[in-house]
Scaffold this motif. Structure first.
Motif, PDB file in Angstrom:
ATOM      1  N   MET A 195      10.029   9.856  10.067  1.00 25.78           N
ATOM      2  CA  MET A 195       9.393  10.071  11.303  1.00 25.78           C
ATOM      3  C   MET A 195       9.219   8.661  12.075  1.00 25.78           C
ATOM      4  SD  MET A 195       7.642  11.979  13.120  1.00 25.78           S
ATOM      5  CE  MET A 195       7.081  13.311  12.212  1.00 25.78           C
ATOM      6  N   GLY A 196       9.541   7.639  11.249  1.00 26.67           N
ATOM      7  CA  GLY A 196       9.332   6.320  12.364  1.00 26.67           C
ATOM      8  C   GLY A 196      10.610   6.425  13.050  1.00 26.67           C
ATOM      9  N   VAL A 197      11.981   6.544  12.518  1.00 27.98           N
ATOM     10  CA  VAL A 197      12.840   6.517  13.301  1.00 27.98           C
ATOM     11  C   VAL A 197      12.760   7.683  14.400  1.00 27.98           C
ATOM     12  CG1 VAL A 197      15.381   7.117  13.329  1.00 27.98           C
ATOM     13  CG2 VAL A 197      14.429   5.861  11.519  1.00 27.98           C
ATOM     14  N   ALA A 198      12.409   8.768  14.346  1.00 31.57           N
ATOM     15  CA  ALA A 198      12.142   9.747  15.418  1.00 31.57           C
ATOM     16  C   ALA A 198      11.213   9.137  16.393  1.00 31.57           C
ATOM     17  CB  ALA A 198      11.520  10.837  14.987  1.00 31.57           C
ATOM     18  N   PHE A 244      18.374   6.965  17.796  1.00 33.04           N
ATOM     19  CA  PHE A 244      18.816   7.103  16.361  1.00 33.04           C
ATOM     20  C   PHE A 244      18.739   8.627  16.316  1.00 33.04           C
ATOM     21  CE2 PHE A 244      17.209   2.983  16.095  1.00 33.04           C
ATOM     22  CZ  PHE A 244      18.300   2.290  15.527  1.00 33.04           C
ATOM     23  N   THR A 245      19.762   9.323  15.615  1.00 30.93           N
ATOM     24  CA  THR A 245      19.911  10.629  15.251  1.00 30.93           C
ATOM     25  C   THR A 245      19.144  11.090  13.939  1.00 30.93           C
ATOM     26  OG1 THR A 245      22.059  10.623  14.074  1.00 30.93           O
ATOM     27  CG2 THR A 245      22.172  11.013  16.747  1.00 30.93           C
ATOM     28  N   SER A 246      18.885  10.055  13.408  1.00 30.18           N
ATOM     29  CA  SER A 246      18.261  10.284  11.685  1.00 30.18           C
ATOM     30  C   SER A 246      18.042   9.096  11.203  1.00 30.18           C
ATOM     31  CB  SER A 246      19.281  11.290  11.042  1.00 30.18           C
ATOM     32  OG  SER A 246      20.481  10.521  10.619  1.00 30.18           O
ATOM     33  N   LEU A 247      17.338   9.125   9.997  1.00 35.93           N
ATOM     34  CA  LEU A 247      17.086   8.007   9.012  1.00 35.93           C
ATOM     35  C   LEU A 247      18.205   7.400   8.791  1.00 35.93           C
ATOM     36  CD1 LEU A 247      15.265   5.936   7.822  1.00 35.93           C
ATOM     37  CD2 LEU A 247      14.825   7.640   5.859  1.00 35.93           C
ATOM     38  N   GLU A 248      19.285   8.253   8.182  1.00 36.70           N
ATOM     39  CA  GLU A 248      20.477   7.961   7.716  1.00 36.70           C
ATOM     40  C   GLU A 248      21.164   7.212   8.816  1.00 36.70           C
ATOM     41  OE1 GLU A 248      24.444   9.570   5.390  1.00 36.70           O
ATOM     42  OE2 GLU A 248      23.136  11.135   6.533  1.00 36.70           O
ATOM     43  N   ASP A 249      21.306   7.623   9.897  1.00 38.18           N
ATOM     44  CA  ASP A 249      21.932   7.148  11.171  1.00 38.18           C
ATOM     45  C   ASP A 249      21.452   5.737  11.377  1.00 38.18           C
ATOM     46  OD1 ASP A 249      23.467   6.507  13.529  1.00 38.18           O
ATOM     47  OD2 ASP A 249      22.050   7.437  14.960  1.00 38.18           O
ATOM     48  N   HIS A 250      20.098   5.548  11.424  1.00 40.59           N
ATOM     49  CA  HIS A 250      19.614   4.138  11.406  1.00 40.59           C
ATOM     50  C   HIS A 250      20.028   3.178  10.374  1.00 40.59           C
ATOM     51  CE1 HIS A 250      16.138   1.319  10.409  1.00 40.59           C
ATOM     52  NE2 HIS A 250      16.119   1.320  12.089  1.00 40.59           N
ATOM     53  N   GLU A 251      19.874   3.697   9.116  1.00 41.85           N
ATOM     54  CA  GLU A 251      20.200   2.972   8.146  1.00 41.85           C
ATOM     55  C   GLU A 251      21.507   2.375   8.013  1.00 41.85           C
ATOM     56  OE1 GLU A 251      17.555   1.882   5.567  1.00 41.85           O
ATOM     57  OE2 GLU A 251      16.819   2.784   7.564  1.00 41.85           O
ATOM     58  N   ASN A 252      22.500   3.386   8.430  1.00 37.36           N
ATOM     59  CA  ASN A 252      23.803   3.129   8.456  1.00 37.36           C
ATOM     60  C   ASN A 252      24.113   1.968   9.532  1.00 37.36           C
ATOM     61  OD1 ASN A 252      24.485   4.890   6.629  1.00 37.36           O
ATOM     62  ND2 ASN A 252      24.970   6.671   7.854  1.00 37.36           N
ATOM     63  N   ARG A 253      23.506   2.017  10.765  1.00 37.26           N
ATOM     64  CA  ARG A 253      23.615   1.102  12.015  1.00 37.26           C
ATOM     65  C   ARG A 253      23.151  -0.167  11.362  1.00 37.26           C
ATOM     66  NH1 ARG A 253      22.992   3.616  17.917  1.00 37.26           N
ATOM     67  NH2 ARG A 253      23.453   5.680  17.326  1.00 37.26           N
ATOM     68  N   SER A 283      12.925   6.727  18.540  1.00 39.03           N
ATOM     69  CA  SER A 283      14.004   7.414  19.606  1.00 39.03           C
ATOM     70  C   SER A 283      13.005   8.068  20.754  1.00 39.03           C
ATOM     71  CB  SER A 283      14.882   8.285  18.954  1.00 39.03           C
ATOM     72  OG  SER A 283      15.896   7.704  18.004  1.00 39.03           O
ATOM     73  N   ARG A 284      11.900   8.386  20.545  1.00 40.83           N
ATOM     74  CA  ARG A 284      11.025   8.900  21.623  1.00 40.83           C
ATOM     75  C   ARG A 284      10.272   7.966  22.531  1.00 40.83           C
ATOM     76  NH1 ARG A 284      10.698  14.494  21.333  1.00 40.83           N
ATOM     77  NH2 ARG A 284      11.414  15.292  19.441  1.00 40.83           N
ATOM     78  N   ILE A 285      10.101   6.856  22.053  1.00 41.92           N
ATOM     79  CA  ILE A 285       9.145   5.893  22.699  1.00 41.92           C
ATOM     80  C   ILE A 285      10.013   4.818  23.415  1.00 41.92           C
ATOM     81  CG2 ILE A 285       7.242   6.089  21.242  1.00 41.92           C
ATOM     82  CD1 ILE A 285       7.668   3.411  20.225  1.00 41.92           C
ATOM     83  N   ALA A 293      11.190  -2.620  19.629  1.00 46.42           N
ATOM     84  CA  ALA A 293      10.482  -1.622  18.919  1.00 46.42           C
ATOM     85  C   ALA A 293      11.350  -1.444  17.628  1.00 46.42           C
ATOM     86  CB  ALA A 293      10.086  -0.349  19.489  1.00 46.42           C
ATOM     87  N   ARG A 294      10.869  -1.421  16.302  1.00 46.58           N
ATOM     88  CA  ARG A 294      11.439  -1.426  15.182  1.00 46.58           C
ATOM     89  C   ARG A 294      10.426  -0.821  14.225  1.00 46.58           C
ATOM     90  NH1 ARG A 294      12.071  -7.911  13.829  1.00 46.58           N
ATOM     91  NH2 ARG A 294      10.190  -8.326  13.172  1.00 46.58           N
ATOM     92  N   LEU A 295      11.424  -0.444  13.047  1.00 41.25           N
ATOM     93  CA  LEU A 295      10.428  -0.097  11.963  1.00 41.25           C
ATOM     94  C   LEU A 295      10.367  -1.237  10.998  1.00 41.25           C
ATOM     95  CD1 LEU A 295      12.732   2.934  10.203  1.00 41.25           C
ATOM     96  CD2 LEU A 295      10.653   2.995  11.685  1.00 41.25           C
ATOM     97  N   SER A 296       8.956  -1.401  10.753  1.00 40.62           N
ATOM     98  CA  SER A 296       8.739  -2.467   9.914  1.00 40.62           C
ATOM     99  C   SER A 296       9.192  -2.548   8.439  1.00 40.62           C
ATOM    100  CB  SER A 296       7.089  -2.797   9.932  1.00 40.62           C
ATOM    101  OG  SER A 296       6.735  -3.954   8.850  1.00 40.62           O
ATOM    102  N   ASP A 297       9.673  -3.647   7.974  1.00 40.64           N
ATOM    103  CA  ASP A 297      10.075  -3.580   6.405  1.00 40.64           C
ATOM    104  C   ASP A 297       8.882  -4.032   5.669  1.00 40.64           C
ATOM    105  OD1 ASP A 297      12.494  -3.124   6.774  1.00 40.64           O
ATOM    106  OD2 ASP A 297      13.380  -5.226   6.829  1.00 40.64           O
ATOM    107  N   LYS A 298       7.876  -4.607   6.147  1.00 36.10           N
ATOM    108  CA  LYS A 298       6.716  -5.234   5.313  1.00 36.10           C
ATOM    109  C   LYS A 298       5.508  -3.858   5.024  1.00 36.10           C
ATOM    110  CE  LYS A 298       7.107  -9.703   6.362  1.00 36.10           C
ATOM    111  NZ  LYS A 298       6.198 -11.229   6.929  1.00 36.10           N
TER     112      LYS A 298
END
Length: 364
Positions: free
Chosen positions: A138-141, A190-199, A144-146, A219-224
């Protein structure tokens, strides 16, 4: 209720010359926050003339604002004991020729080795808002929306017009400086979480960046933490303005989650237009036109109305509508912090500028 946390970065300045001073360790030690330091409320930054604070996880805006004031006052008082001031400005208005020393951490020293001039000019301060998301997918989605709204936040938060004692002509020069790192600016769609992780994996495999902390997207996903981190804003002169952005970011993320669950199409914005919109927002702040999420150039005030309309249902649900809207109206009346910095310097010179950028960092 989506929980939030806010991080702010500050400069340590000589109150007479407005020059950065490398006293971060002394100020942190004198802040009287030792029992809380283990909770990472006060942190070192890349350069020794900077400090960073992070609120605990908060459920409402009043709580976040209270923590920010507490931390600002504690560090501000500690700074005065050491002969300097905590300044809430997005760039150092003045610099000396000699670079400010880098904080002695392996990661920071490696960055200096990789890009010494960029590190030397990293006297910039932002505010970051973390908002909880159910999971990384959901974070990746949400990212891509914000992303289409990030230039609007850049314009609203602009607080860095000055550099080397001169007006840069930009409302947010910090945005330009930060945009020179290899992975920066608005995030991709990003089209998906997999797309995000691959990039991300591809970027790491090149060796151009050495860790995910160098994903300097706005804007990014936090690793922590299980959060999306929105990091496009300059640090704000006032804590209540930072709270306004926390409310808006929470509203954007709640709206994005709702739209994703409803299966609504992603907002479309070509990367070149989004990048250009971001540059334009950094250049002009709210003083001219902004590009709205649909790619149209419109008056800044009209785009802010669009933003409020977009997030109002989420603001209503969180109980944030009255506070956020009143603060947005104040912003439109007073102008951005960049406008205020320019007025202070023009009307009262250096003393007035120093008073403005340090006015809320000393306990009354």
């Amino acid at each position: 209720m989506i929980t939030i946390g806010v991080e702010e970065e500050y400069l340590l300045l000589d109150p007479d010359t407005c020059l950065p001073v490398p006293l971060a360790d002394q100020v942190r030690a004198a802040a009287g926050l030792e029992p809380i330091v283990d909770d990472a409320e006060v942190q070192s930054e890349l350069l020794q003339a900077q400090v960073e604070v992070a609120t605990p996880v908060c459920t409402d805006l009043e709580e976040a604002g209270g923590h920010l004031l507490r931390l600002r006052h504690a560090l501000g008082t500690a700074a005065e004991k050491n002969g300097c001031r905590i300044a809430a400005c997005g760039t150092a208005p003045y610099r000396e020729l000699a670079p400010v020393p880098v904080t002695q951490k392996a990661r920071y020293l490696a960055m200096r080795s990789q890009a010494p001039q960029l590190v030397a000019e990293q006297l910039v301060n932002g505010m970051h808002v973390h908002a909880a998301v159910p999971d990384r997918e959901m974070g990746v989605a949400v990212l891509s929306r914000i992303r289409v709204w990030l230039p609007v936040l850049v314009a609203m938060s602009a607080n860095s017009p000055l550099w080397d004692g001169k007006d840069t002509g930009f409302a947010s020069w910090r945005t330009v400086i930060f945009g020179r790192w290899p992975v920066s600016g608005p995030p991709p769609c990003f089209t998906s979480l997999e797309d995000h992780e691959n990039r991300v994996r591809t970027l790491l495999d090149t060796g151009i960046i050495t860790d995910t902390g160098q994903l300097y997207w706005q804007a990014r996903l936090s690793d922590k933490y299980p959060t999306v981190e929105v990091r496009c804003a300059d640090v704000q002169l006032r804590a209540d303005t930072a709270v306004m952005f926390a409310g808006i970011v929470r509203g954007l993320i709640a709206t994005a989650i709702r739209d994703e669950k409803a299966g609504l199409p992603l907002p479309e914005c070509p990367p070149e237009l989004l990048q250009a919109s971001n540059w334009h927002a950094a250049r002009h702040g709210l003083s001219g036109l902004l590009v709205d999420p649909e790619g149209r150039a419109r008056r800044a005030g009209d785009v802010l109305v669009m933003l409020l309309d977009h997030v109002t249902p989420a603001l209503d649900e969180a109980g944030d509508t009255r506070e956020v809207t009143s603060l947005v109206h104040r912003l439109l009346q007073q102008g951005t912090p960049a406008d205020q910095q320019r007025r202070a310097l023009a009307e009262g010179g250096l003393p007035a500028l120093v008073e403005l950028i340090t006015s809320e960092t000393v306990a009354p």
